[in-house]
Design an enzyme around this catalytic site. Sequence first.
Site, short mmCIF file in Angstrom:
data_model
loop_
_atom_site.label_atom_id
_atom_site.label_comp_id
_atom_site.label_asym_id
_atom_site.label_seq_id
_atom_site.Cartn_x
_atom_site.Cartn_y
_atom_site.Cartn_z
N SER A 97 0.81 -1.23 0.00
CA SER A 97 0.00 0.00 0.00
C SER A 97 0.84 1.28 0.00
O SER A 97 0.56 2.19 -0.78
CB SER A 97 -0.96 0.02 1.20
OG SER A 97 -1.96 -0.94 1.02
N LYS A 135 -10.89 -5.15 10.01
CA LYS A 135 -11.95 -4.53 9.21
C LYS A 135 -13.28 -4.43 9.96
O LYS A 135 -14.09 -3.57 9.67
CB LYS A 135 -12.14 -5.29 7.89
CG LYS A 135 -10.96 -5.10 6.94
CD LYS A 135 -11.11 -5.92 5.67
CE LYS A 135 -9.83 -5.96 4.88
NZ LYS A 135 -9.88 -5.20 3.65
N ASP A 179 -13.52 -2.33 -0.89
CA ASP A 179 -13.24 -3.72 -1.28
C ASP A 179 -14.29 -4.26 -2.24
O ASP A 179 -13.97 -5.03 -3.15
CB ASP A 179 -13.19 -4.63 -0.04
CG ASP A 179 -11.92 -4.45 0.77
OD1 ASP A 179 -10.87 -4.18 0.16
OD2 ASP A 179 -11.97 -4.60 2.01
N GLY A 205 -12.74 -19.26 3.48
CA GLY A 205 -12.54 -18.18 4.43
C GLY A 205 -13.85 -17.48 4.73
O GLY A 205 -14.77 -17.51 3.92
N GLY A 216 -13.64 -14.41 7.06
CA GLY A 216 -13.32 -13.16 7.77
C GLY A 216 -12.90 -12.07 6.81
O GLY A 216 -13.09 -12.18 5.60
N ASN A 274 -14.94 -22.51 6.05
CA ASN A 274 -14.00 -21.82 6.94
C ASN A 274 -13.49 -22.80 7.99
O ASN A 274 -14.21 -23.69 8.42
CB ASN A 274 -14.67 -20.63 7.62
CG ASN A 274 -13.66 -19.71 8.28
OD1 ASN A 274 -12.80 -19.15 7.61
ND2 ASN A 274 -13.72 -19.57 9.59
N THR A 319 -12.94 -22.31 11.07
CA THR A 319 -13.85 -22.21 12.21
C THR A 319 -15.26 -22.06 11.65
O THR A 319 -15.62 -21.00 11.15
CB THR A 319 -13.49 -20.97 13.08
OG1 THR A 319 -12.10 -20.97 13.34
CG2 THR A 319 -14.26 -20.96 14.38
N GLY A 375 -4.61 -11.42 -6.17
CA GLY A 375 -5.37 -10.26 -5.70
C GLY A 375 -4.78 -8.91 -6.05
O GLY A 375 -5.23 -7.89 -5.53
#
Length: 264
Positions: free
Chosen positions: A16, A65, A101, A125, A127, A149, A151, A232
């Site tokens: 960034s 986030k 995003d 995923g 999160g 995920n 979890t 990405g």
Amino acid sequence: MKKYLVIGNPIEHTLSPKLHNHWIKKNNIEALYDKQKANESKIQGLINEIRNEKIQGINVTVPFKKAVLPFLDKLTPKATLAQSVNTIFKKGNEVVGDNTDIGGFELSLKNINYNPKNKNIFILGAGGVVPSIILALKNLGVSKISISNRTKEKAEVLKKIHSDLKIVDWGDNTEFDMIINATSLGLKEEDKIELDFKKIGSGKLFYDVIYNPSKTNFLLKGKELGNQIENGKMMFICQAQLAFKIWHNILPKVDDETIKLLNV
């Protein structure tokens, strides 16, 4: 001189500052963009620095986030929908959280001429950027979204918001046209995603939100099986472009020079 930051943990891999400082210089803006490793106890203090105008803007990356939400005065409609913030600024007397995003992901697919309309999508995923990706995919008219995920509870939280999500046990496979790795598995060279790749076949799109390294083991495996792969980087550039516009009211150019700048 104006000051901007990206906060996250880990933060070493982020490009960034390189990107924003390139655009700052190109547009003759008196500003500096830096990175800062943070933890949850530092978030309120950093947001207060925007309130006190010591910092003009903050980008937020994994894993903060959602953690920033309680300390903001207001969310934009996109950030409200996603309950996820990656861009913070002050407007009037209020500290505002926004989400670039969603737009960044949509633009990255347009950049490779991939149309996900009526396609089955499998997300690994639950999160960070996933709520934004789900909203972007729905905007683009996908047929079905499955999610897995490590979890399972985190995936179930998303299902409470998006009742049409299909939850898949971690490590299991499902039918898809496009698979997205939105986990942090891949930041380290030895990271591998435990998935039964044998049944996947070819002709699909493997998309990894990680851009550094440019080819994770997940993408290398996808390519080996004869699939299209995309990291990405363009999503990262496009979300940064939209954040830059919010802060400076200038839409910076995304050209070959910009893309080469981020070759990793």
